[in-house]
Every structure is written in structure tokens, then in C-alpha cells.
Design an enzyme around this catalytic site. Structure first.
Site, PDB file in Angstrom:
ATOM      1  N   GLY A  44       0.627  -1.175   0.077  1.00  0.00           N
ATOM      2  CA  GLY A  44       0.024   0.095  -0.017  1.00  0.00           C
ATOM      3  C   GLY A  44       0.702   1.223  -0.168  1.00  0.00           C
ATOM      4  O   GLY A  44       0.296   2.159  -0.768  1.00  0.00           O
ATOM      5  N   GLU A  99       3.434   5.018   6.060  1.00  0.00           N
ATOM      6  CA  GLU A  99       2.207   4.170   5.874  1.00  0.00           C
ATOM      7  C   GLU A  99       1.182   4.815   4.727  1.00  0.00           C
ATOM      8  O   GLU A  99       1.159   5.896   4.631  1.00  0.00           O
ATOM      9  CB  GLU A  99       1.469   4.229   7.336  1.00  0.00           C
ATOM     10  CG  GLU A  99       2.100   3.144   8.158  1.00  0.00           C
ATOM     11  CD  GLU A  99       1.357   1.843   8.252  1.00  0.00           C
ATOM     12  OE1 GLU A  99       1.093   1.625   7.022  1.00  0.00           O
ATOM     13  OE2 GLU A  99       1.320   1.073   9.176  1.00  0.00           O
ATOM     14  N   ASP A 100       0.595   4.126   4.180  1.00  0.00           N
ATOM     15  CA  ASP A 100      -0.596   4.368   3.361  1.00  0.00           C
ATOM     16  C   ASP A 100      -1.618   4.900   4.109  1.00  0.00           C
ATOM     17  O   ASP A 100      -2.306   6.202   4.101  1.00  0.00           O
ATOM     18  CB  ASP A 100      -1.195   3.378   2.632  1.00  0.00           C
ATOM     19  CG  ASP A 100      -1.573   1.981   3.116  1.00  0.00           C
ATOM     20  OD1 ASP A 100      -1.289   1.999   4.386  1.00  0.00           O
ATOM     21  OD2 ASP A 100      -2.040   1.248   2.530  1.00  0.00           O
ATOM     22  N   ASP A 103      -5.442   3.700  10.473  1.00  0.00           N
ATOM     23  CA  ASP A 103      -6.911   3.467  10.455  1.00  0.00           C
ATOM     24  C   ASP A 103      -7.356   3.193  12.090  1.00  0.00           C
ATOM     25  O   ASP A 103      -7.391   4.155  13.065  1.00  0.00           O
ATOM     26  CB  ASP A 103      -7.573   2.170   9.744  1.00  0.00           C
ATOM     27  CG  ASP A 103      -8.992   2.101   9.621  1.00  0.00           C
ATOM     28  OD1 ASP A 103      -9.708   2.774   9.897  1.00  0.00           O
ATOM     29  OD2 ASP A 103      -9.633   1.093   9.495  1.00  0.00           O
ATOM     30  N   THR A 104      -7.397   1.854  12.480  1.00  0.00           N
ATOM     31  CA  THR A 104      -7.583   1.550  13.762  1.00  0.00           C
ATOM     32  C   THR A 104      -6.295   1.615  14.760  1.00  0.00           C
ATOM     33  O   THR A 104      -6.241   2.063  15.843  1.00  0.00           O
ATOM     34  CB  THR A 104      -7.748   0.030  14.248  1.00  0.00           C
ATOM     35  OG1 THR A 104      -6.971  -0.858  13.621  1.00  0.00           O
ATOM     36  CG2 THR A 104      -9.403  -0.253  13.362  1.00  0.00           C
ATOM     37  N   GLY A 105      -5.109   1.658  14.111  1.00  0.00           N
ATOM     38  CA  GLY A 105      -3.884   1.988  14.648  1.00  0.00           C
ATOM     39  C   GLY A 105      -3.387   0.476  14.883  1.00  0.00           C
ATOM     40  O   GLY A 105      -1.952   0.598  15.082  1.00  0.00           O
ATOM     41  N   THR A 107      -2.249  -2.033  13.091  1.00  0.00           N
ATOM     42  CA  THR A 107      -0.970  -2.444  12.378  1.00  0.00           C
ATOM     43  C   THR A 107       0.127  -1.391  12.500  1.00  0.00           C
ATOM     44  O   THR A 107       1.244  -1.974  12.461  1.00  0.00           O
ATOM     45  CB  THR A 107      -1.312  -2.210  10.720  1.00  0.00           C
ATOM     46  OG1 THR A 107      -2.522  -3.157  10.611  1.00  0.00           O
ATOM     47  CG2 THR A 107      -0.266  -2.722   9.854  1.00  0.00           C
ATOM     48  N   ASP A 159      -5.996  -0.134  -1.754  1.00  0.00           N
ATOM     49  CA  ASP A 159      -6.731  -1.145  -2.531  1.00  0.00           C
ATOM     50  C   ASP A 159      -7.778  -1.601  -1.991  1.00  0.00           C
ATOM     51  O   ASP A 159      -8.231  -1.352  -0.939  1.00  0.00           O
ATOM     52  CB  ASP A 159      -5.892  -2.732  -2.712  1.00  0.00           C
ATOM     53  CG  ASP A 159      -5.683  -3.315  -1.520  1.00  0.00           C
ATOM     54  OD1 ASP A 159      -5.452  -2.843  -0.403  1.00  0.00           O
ATOM     55  OD2 ASP A 159      -6.157  -4.545  -1.630  1.00  0.00           O
TER      56      ASP A 159
HETATM   57  P1  IMP Z   1      -5.089  -0.559  10.864  1.00  0.00           P
HETATM   58  O1  IMP Z   1      -6.728  -0.673  10.975  1.00  0.00           O
HETATM   59  O2  IMP Z   1      -4.757   0.909  11.233  1.00  0.00           O
HETATM   60  O3  IMP Z   1      -4.427  -1.302  11.463  1.00  0.00           O
HETATM   61  O4  IMP Z   1      -5.028  -0.670   9.148  1.00  0.00           O
HETATM   62  C1  IMP Z   1      -4.895  -1.911   8.565  1.00  0.00           C
HETATM   63  C2  IMP Z   1      -4.615  -1.737   7.176  1.00  0.00           C
HETATM   64  O5  IMP Z   1      -6.163  -1.808   6.439  1.00  0.00           O
HETATM   65  C3  IMP Z   1      -4.276  -0.365   6.590  1.00  0.00           C
HETATM   66  O6  IMP Z   1      -2.701  -0.619   6.394  1.00  0.00           O
HETATM   67  C4  IMP Z   1      -4.651  -0.711   5.011  1.00  0.00           C
HETATM   68  O7  IMP Z   1      -3.780  -1.598   4.278  1.00  0.00           O
HETATM   69  C5  IMP Z   1      -6.129  -1.145   5.174  1.00  0.00           C
HETATM   70  N1  IMP Z   1      -6.986  -0.204   5.269  1.00  0.00           N
HETATM   71  C6  IMP Z   1      -7.673   0.505   6.251  1.00  0.00           C
HETATM   72  N2  IMP Z   1      -8.664   1.313   5.773  1.00  0.00           N
HETATM   73  C7  IMP Z   1      -8.516   1.199   4.367  1.00  0.00           C
HETATM   74  C8  IMP Z   1      -9.249   1.894   3.444  1.00  0.00           C
HETATM   75  O8  IMP Z   1      -9.982   2.987   3.606  1.00  0.00           O
HETATM   76  N3  IMP Z   1      -8.955   1.551   1.997  1.00  0.00           N
HETATM   77  C9  IMP Z   1      -7.902   0.482   1.717  1.00  0.00           C
HETATM   78  N4  IMP Z   1      -7.366   0.019   2.674  1.00  0.00           N
HETATM   79  C10 IMP Z   1      -7.630   0.292   4.013  1.00  0.00           C
HETATM   80 MG    MG Z   2      -4.795  -3.373   1.994  1.00  0.00          MG
END
Ligand code: IMP
Ligand code: MG
Length: 178
Positions: A44, A99-100, A103-105, A107, A159
Site C-alpha cells: 500500500g 504508511e498508506d 485506521d484502527t492503529g 498495524t 486497494d
Molecule cells: P489499521 O486498522 O490501522 O491496522 O489498518 C490496517 C490496514 O487496513 C491498512 O494498512 C490498510 O492496508 C487497510 N485499510 C484500512 N482502511 C482502508 C481503506 O479505506 N482503504 C484501503 N485499505 C484500508
Molecule cells: Mg490493504
């Protein structure tokens, strides 16, 4: 069942380029006189990392890691493992995780903890997109390009089922038609 489609453009190619230029300038100023290693998360953040790197005026290295996340498949947030590790050590280096999206944080927190354990001189976080309304675990965001609302977005590396990464813009995906 129809293919999901782009509902609206959130950030145009020009807006993204402009913002990356600004953030790149801020990073170059912050790290003036130092060398920085950007660490991208496959796949990403590749598009963002390469664009950001070209805006930096300080000596810059790049490295990548890949993760497998089970969060979305099994409803177990935070379950992340490194599928491909960095090529080189980061010990004693000034490092920036790129990071791209945060979101939840989960990762990002996992990756920051993993990288911190390798003894970098400093460790910072730069994200293209920050979706704070969905944050569950706190992570320190040092540089962000855009805050986004609670909608699923694609493009510029992000994606949906591995598609849409190559869009030049960032758009909201209409998942209702999926
Ligand atoms: P986290 O929830 O912060 O752990 O994010 C996990 C991963 O979910 C991110 O690194 C993205 O690859 C994917 N992701 C979260 N939100 C989106 C979105 O809106 N579009 C595409 N990928 C997403
Ligand atoms: Mg993804």
C-alpha cells in the site's frame, strides 16, 4: 452482484502532489543535516513512499517490509505478522515508517514496536491518510498528508481486493454495490 465503483474523488492527483511536496519540505527541514531511512509497507505505501522520497532534499535511503494482516478476514484486529522483512539493519539510524493509512492503529502500532526493538537512533511515522474517527489504539503520527472521514477509500496505493492501487487520485469506494 456489481463491481464496486468510485463514488467520488476525495483528493485529486494535483492535491496529493501539492500536499506531498509540503510534507516533504517539512520532513527535510526537521531532518536537516541528517540522513533518513524511509521504511515502506508493501504494497500500500509504495506509491506514497516513492512520491515522498522525491520531495526530500536530505540524503535518503529506502527499505521495505511486507505484512500479512488477518484483521479484516477474521475480525481479530491487531493480528499482524511480517511476511517479508527489511533487507538491512536500522540500528543507529534515523528511521521513518511510511504508511498508506492509519485506521484502527493496530498495524502501525505493531510495526512501530517491532522497529523500535531494533535500536534505531530515532523512529517517526509519516502517513498519507489518517482516519482518526476509527482509532482504537493510539499511535504517534509525526507527519500526515490528509485526514479522511470514515469511508473506505482506494487509489494512490490503497486497494480493494488488490485493485485500484494504480489510481492517480484517492476516491471513496461505493461498497454497497459490491
Ligand atoms: P489499521 O486498522 O490501522 O491496522 O489498518 C490496517 C490496514 O487496513 C491498512 O494498512 C490498510 O492496508 C487497510 N485499510 C484500512 N482502511 C482502508 C481503506 O479505506 N482503504 C484501503 N485499505 C484500508
Ligand atoms: Mg490493504
Amino acid at each position: 452482484m456489481n463491481e464496486p465503483s468510485i463514488e467520488r474523488v476525495l483528493f485529486t492527483e494535483e492535491q496529493i502532489a501539492e500536499r506531498i511536496r509540503e510534507v516533504g519540505g517539512a520532513i527535510s527541514a526537521r531532518y536537516a543535516g541528517r540522513e533518513l531511512k524511509l521504511i515502506g509497507v508493501l504494497k500500500g505505501s509504495v506509491f506514497f513512499l516513492t512520491a515522498l522520497a522525491r520531495e526530500l532534499t536530505i540524503p535518503t535511503k529506502i527499505d521495505f517490509l511486507a505484512i500479512s494482516s488477518f484483521a479484516h478476514q477474521r475480525g481479530a484486529p491487531g493480528m499482524v505478522r511480517i511476511a517479508k522483512d527489511l533487507d538491512d539493519s536500522i540500528e543507529g539510524e534515523d528511521v521513518m515508517l511510511v504508511e498508506d493509512i492509519v485506521d484502527t492503529g493496530f498495524t502501525t502500532r505493531y510495526l512501530l514496536q517491532n522497529l523500535a526493538a531494533r535500536g534505531p537512533n530515532s523512529l517517526a511515522l509519516c502517513t498519507l491518510l489518517d482516519r482518526t474517527p476509527r482509532r482504537i489504539v493510539q499511535v504517534p503520527v509525526d507527519f500526515r498528508c490528509f485526514e479522511i472521514p470514515d469511508r473506505f477509500v482506494v487509489g494512490f496505493g490503497l486497494d480493494y481486493k488488490q485493485l485500484f492501487r494504480n489510481l492517480k487520485y484517492i476516491g471513496v469506494l461505493n461498497l454497497d454495490s459490491a
